[in-house]
Write an enzyme that holds these catalytic residues in place. Structure first.
Site, PDB file in Angstrom:
ATOM      1  N   LYS A 298      71.012   9.130  10.306  1.00  0.00           N
ATOM      2  CA  LYS A 298      70.734  10.226   9.384  1.00  0.00           C
ATOM      3  C   LYS A 298      69.600   9.887   8.427  1.00  0.00           C
ATOM      4  CE  LYS A 298      75.388  12.199   9.603  1.00  0.00           C
ATOM      5  NZ  LYS A 298      74.950  13.336  10.448  1.00  0.00           N
TER       6      LYS A 298
ATOM      7  N   ASP B 123      61.329   4.049  18.534  1.00  0.00           N
ATOM      8  CA  ASP B 123      62.019   2.771  18.439  1.00  0.00           C
ATOM      9  C   ASP B 123      61.172   1.915  17.520  1.00  0.00           C
ATOM     10  OD1 ASP B 123      64.158   1.047  18.991  1.00  0.00           O
ATOM     11  OD2 ASP B 123      62.946  -0.063  20.428  1.00  0.00           O
TER      12      ASP B 123
ATOM     13  N   ASP C  81      63.917  -3.144   4.679  1.00  0.00           N
ATOM     14  CA  ASP C  81      63.003  -2.728   3.614  1.00  0.00           C
ATOM     15  C   ASP C  81      63.080  -3.591   2.343  1.00  0.00           C
ATOM     16  OD1 ASP C  81      61.810  -0.720   5.068  1.00  0.00           O
ATOM     17  OD2 ASP C  81      62.972   0.907   4.174  1.00  0.00           O
TER      18      ASP C  81
ATOM     19  N   HIS D 132      55.013   1.889   8.961  1.00  0.00           N
ATOM     20  CA  HIS D 132      54.823   1.950  10.404  1.00  0.00           C
ATOM     21  C   HIS D 132      55.254   3.302  10.967  1.00  0.00           C
ATOM     22  CE1 HIS D 132      58.898   0.862   9.509  1.00  0.00           C
ATOM     23  NE2 HIS D 132      59.281   0.789  10.767  1.00  0.00           N
TER      24      HIS D 132
END
Length: 206
Positions: free
Chosen positions: A14, A77, A163, A188
Site C-alpha cells: 500500500k 521491482d 530509507d 530511483h
C-alpha cells in the site's frame, strides 16, 4: 486519481501504491489514468518473483496483471544494491532477513553485515525497474537509480524499507527524512516512473 483510462498497478504494498499514485499523478495529470491496485481484484494470487534481475521481475508481475485482468499493467521491482555486499541484497531486498516485507529486520541485517565496513566504502544505490505491459502484447521497461551511501543508524520516520539508513549523493538528509515530494524528485522509483509515465501517456492515448 479519478477518471481516465484504467491502469493496474501490480503491487499489494500500500505504501508503494500511494507513492506510485503520487508520482504518476504529477507526471500525467489526475484525469489521465485511474490506478487500481491488485487488492481491488478478486482472487489475485501472489506472483512468484523468480527473475534474477529487477527488470525480469517487473515484467513477470506486469505480464501476470494483464493475463489476469485484461488491463494495461504497470509493475516494478526495486531494491538496495550495496557495494560491500557485491550488489546484494538486490532482488532479495524485501526478504533479505528470510521473511517477506519485514522492513526493520531487513534493515538491521544489512547494518550488521557491513558493521565493520569503513564509512568511505559504504556505497550503495537504490535501483528500480518499472515495466508497462499492454493487452496487445507490447512491453516497455525502464530503470532508475539513486546512488548514495549507508549510514550506521537510521534517521527519519518517512518512507519505508531501507530509507532510514540511505543518504543519497548530494543530500544531507536520509530518504526517510525527506518530504514525499522531495523524495520523489530524486529517488530511483521517481526517476523510473517519470520515464515510464511518458510511455504510459503515449500508449493509452493511442
Amino acid at each position: 486519481m479519478t477518471g481516465g483510462s484504467p491502469l493496474l498497478v501490480a503491487t499489494a504494498n500500500k505504501k508503494k501504491l500511494v507513492e506510485l499514485q503520487r508520482i504518476l499523478d504529477v507526471a500525467l495529470g489526475a484525469s489521465e489514468v485511474t490506478l487500481r491496485g491488485i487488492d481491488s481484484v478478486v482472487d489475485y494470487p501472489e506472483v512468484p518473483e523468480t527473475g534474477l534481475t529487477f527488470g525480469e521481475n517487473a515484467l513477470i508481475k506486469a505480464r501476470a496483471g494483464v493475463e489476469r485482468t485484461g488491463l494495461p499493467t504497470v509493475a516494478d521491482d526495486s531494491g538496495l544494491a550495496v557495494d560491500a555486499l557485491s550488489g546484494m541484497p538486490g532482488v532479495f531486498s524485501a526478504r533479505w532477513c528470510g521473511r517477506h516485507g519485514d522492513d526493520r529486520a531487513n534493515l538491521e541485517l544489512v547494518l550488521a553485515q557491513i558493521a565493520d565496513v569503513p564509512d568511505e566504502l559504504r556505497g550503495a544505490a537504490f535501483v528500480c525497474a518499472a515495466a508497462l505491459v499492454l493487452p496487445n502484447g507490447r512491453e516497455h521497461l525502464v530503470e532508475g537509480r539513486q546512488p548514495g551511501r549507508l549510514l550506521r543508524a537510521g534517521r527519519g520516520d518517512g518512507g519505508f524499507g531501507y530509507d532510514p539508513i540511505f543518504l543519497g549523493d548530494g543530500q544531507d538528509r536520509t530518504n526517510a527524512e525527506l518530504a514525499p515530494a522531495e523524495k520523489d524528485a530524486i529517488s530511483h522509483r521517481g526517476k523510473a516512473f517519470r520515464n515510464l509515465s511518458r510511455v504510459v501517456a503515449k500508449e493509452l492515448r493511442a
